[in-house]
Design an enzyme around this catalytic site. Structure first.
Site, PDB file in Angstrom:
ATOM      1  N   LYS A   1      -0.035  -1.053  -0.174  1.00 54.01           N
ATOM      2  CA  LYS A   1       0.437  -0.071  -0.415  1.00 54.01           C
ATOM      3  C   LYS A   1       1.274   1.123  -0.137  1.00 54.01           C
ATOM      4  O   LYS A   1       1.732   1.459   0.616  1.00 54.01           O
ATOM      5  CB  LYS A   1      -0.594  -0.029   1.413  1.00 54.01           C
TER       6      LYS A   1
ATOM      7  N   ARG B   1      -3.783 -11.033   3.490  1.00 58.37           N
ATOM      8  CA  ARG B   1      -4.059 -10.765   1.867  1.00 58.37           C
ATOM      9  C   ARG B   1      -2.501 -10.296   1.125  1.00 58.37           C
ATOM     10  O   ARG B   1      -1.893  -8.715   1.519  1.00 58.37           O
ATOM     11  CB  ARG B   1      -5.147 -10.006   1.795  1.00 58.37           C
TER      12      ARG B   1
END
Length: 338
Positions: free
Chosen positions: A280, A315
């Site tokens: 991210k 994930r």
């Protein structure tokens, strides 16, 4: 005054008398922070928890999509899209997608998450027909080729999920928490499938513009509690639900950090927790990694921090690196048997 209970998760092998196991997993706790909209109300002993709260925090989580929830599980990401933020276009061709799935399987992945619509900030909506054309044939080809691991379909749309479940998907991963398409809850319930409910605000096209919260940790908790209630009302039992706080979805850097520090609060929902921090943008901002593919070290750091709070499903894009890190963490915390 509404109060919330955040267990102070511990992993030390020496556990004091009276400590409680967290979610039937590898963490324990003997103290709990009491939170309210007025701020922290201090610590209480775990023994002083209300009985219903203690039950939700401690009850072992049932297997989800065939995966045991008493140990960490790695979910590998396979984006069959042209525009995902990290790997858009790399696995759009079916042969490349199949090869990538096999590679992650060999690296230690426990479940594969396949998505045909980018949910990066600013991404436009993809029509269901296109999304089905990207994901359905890949899932079918994997199953035809003997791929035995569980498969998750990452979609907000009932028609896409329905096709994916028919051709071999096992779990529906909805970034909208069943808000985007009202028909999706019925599809999941009728199929007897598990679902992951993620928190976000708005849509991928708008979620990044000006995200605001009164108290991001408690706001996200309340929103997920509401989505779990919606799923249950639609016929999806809590035993088939996992939740995801939605790191990076309608969240600023500070919002993300606050949620990550307080992850153990979400065990109070009585569901397994799925965490998606992989590559991210805020990892790059803090860690000095401009390119998404250079953020595996930061991803692993956050994964290990989440393990210390009992998070069950992780994930990730970089399966080999994260799997290796988890194995070393487990060897230190739980012992190693060669």
């Amino acid at each position: 005054m509404t109060v919330y209970y955040r267990p102070i998760a511990q992993t030390d092998p020496i556990r004091p008398p009276g400590a409680l196991m967290l979610a039937g997993g590898w963490c324990w706790f003997d103290r709990v922070e009491v939170l309210s909209r007025e701020g922290s109300q201090g610590l209480i002993a775990a023994a002083d928890l209300p009985e219903d709260v203690r039950e939700r925090l401690c009850a072992p989580r049932p297997d989800l999509a065939g995966l045991a929830m008493d140990r960490p599980q790695v979910m590998g990401i396979l984006n069959v899209t042209p525009d995902s933020f990290s790997d858009g276009g790399r696995f759009l061709a079916p042969e490349a997608a199949l090869a990538r799935a096999r590679k992650m399987e060999a690296e230690g992945m426990a479940i594969l998450d396949i998505g045909g619509e980018s949910t990066r900030p600013g991404a436009p909506e993809v029509c269901p027909a296109e999304e089905m054309a990207r994901t359905g044939p890949v899932i079918a080809a994997l199953r035809d080729g003997g791929f035995a691991l569980p498969v998750s379909i990452d979609t907000r749309k009932a028609t896409v999920a329905g096709v994916a479940l028919q051709v071999g998907a096992n779990l529906v991963n909805d970034v909208s928490g069943l808000e985007f398409d009202p028909a999706l809850a019925g599809v999941v319930a009728d199929a007897g499938a598990p679902v992951c409910l993620m928190h976000s605000q708005g849509t991928p096209e708008t979620m990044h513009l000006d995200p605001r919260y009164d108290d991001v940790l408690l706001d996200v908790y309340d929103a997920l509690a509401e989505r779990v209630a919606v799923a249950e009302a639609a016929g999806i039992p809590r035993a088939r639900i996992c939740i995801d706080p939605g790191i990076g979805f309608a969240k600023t850097l500070q919002h993300n950090l606050t949620l990550l520090r307080g992850l153990s609060l979400f065990h109070g929902l009585g569901c397994p927790i799925l965490l998606g921090v992989s590559r991210k943008r805020f990892i790059g901002s803090i860690g000095g990694a401009e390119r998404a593919e250079d953020r595996a070290p930061g991803t692993l750091a956050l994964t290990l921090a989440a393990l210390a709070q009992g998070v069950q499903i992780h994930r990730v894009h970089d399966v080999a690196e994260v799997t290796q890190g988890i194995r070393l963490w487990q060897a230190l915390q739980m012992g190693y048997d060669a």
